[in-house]
Design a protein around this motif. Structure first.
Motif: not given
Length: 204
Positions: A46-52, A101-104, A179-183, A23-26
């Motif tokens: 701008e990105v957000e990380a998600y880790d199930g 895991k994925a990066v929005l 913090k992430r948005i819309g969650i 995420a940071r490096n994208l």
């Protein structure tokens, strides 16, 4: 795409890293979409990380489904989902197979194909300043501008249709962490990253 260095796509090794590292490096890298007629490109700002594994806001938190199965594959694939009955959002799968895991990609700064992006978003190719800054300043806006939809779910980012080109790493002092948005779940996680002072960030 002559104004961009065509040399370096991000490699499998890049996508195999931990989701927060990816995420940071994208940030600062170049998202590229090529279709039969148009080329689109934009700098990821701008990105957000998600880790199930630990993140209740992630689509993968409750396990693999037909919808999220791409998240459980190897890193380096595009995960596209539909939300609010209106928008597609694109994500970069990271890590190892089975991790979920994925990066929005939340916002990009448009570089090439801007007139076609404008037609895709607003139905016209001439934009005022406000419309231009609003062109790709959100995940749904990116997909509409770049003509990304569910047909692109699962695309290999090492291929030639949609991929991410390497670029100079953004310095740590230029990265804002929030913090992430819309969650509504796992809201305490500081997993949103954006480039400081970039006008295309979705929300400052």
């Amino acid at each position: 795409m002559s104004s961009l260095n065509p040399v370096q796509k991000l490699t499998k090794k890049f996508y195999d890293q931990d989701v927060l590292t990816v995420a940071r490096n994208l940030l600062g890298k170049i998202l590229i979409r090529k279709d039969k007629v148009y080329n689109y490109s934009g700098k990821i700002v701008e990105v957000e990380a998600y880790d199930g594994f630990i993140d209740e806001a992630s689509h993968s938190f409750k396990g693999k489904t037909k919808r999220n199965e791409i998240m459980f594959g190897n890193g380096g694939y595009l995960y596209v989902y539909f939300t609010y009955g209106m928008y597609f959002c694109c994500n970069v799968v990271s890590g190892k197979q089975g991790e979920g895991k994925a990066v929005l990609i939340r916002a990009v700064e448009p570089l090439e194909g801007i007139e076609k992006m404008a037609i895709n978003r607003f139905g016209k190719n001439f934009l005022n300043e406000k419309e231009f800054l609003n062109l790709t300043s959100g995940p749904g806006k990116i997909c509409k501008a770049f003509n990304i939809s569910n047909k692109d779910n699962g695309i290999d980012l090492l291929g030639d249709e949609i991929y991410i080109q390497n670029a100079k790493k953004i310095r740590e002092e230029k990265i804002v962490v929030t913090k992430r948005i819309g969650i509504t779940k796992s809201t305490e996680l500081l997993w949103r990253f954006y480039i400081k002072d970039n006008p295309f960030v979705s929300k400052k």
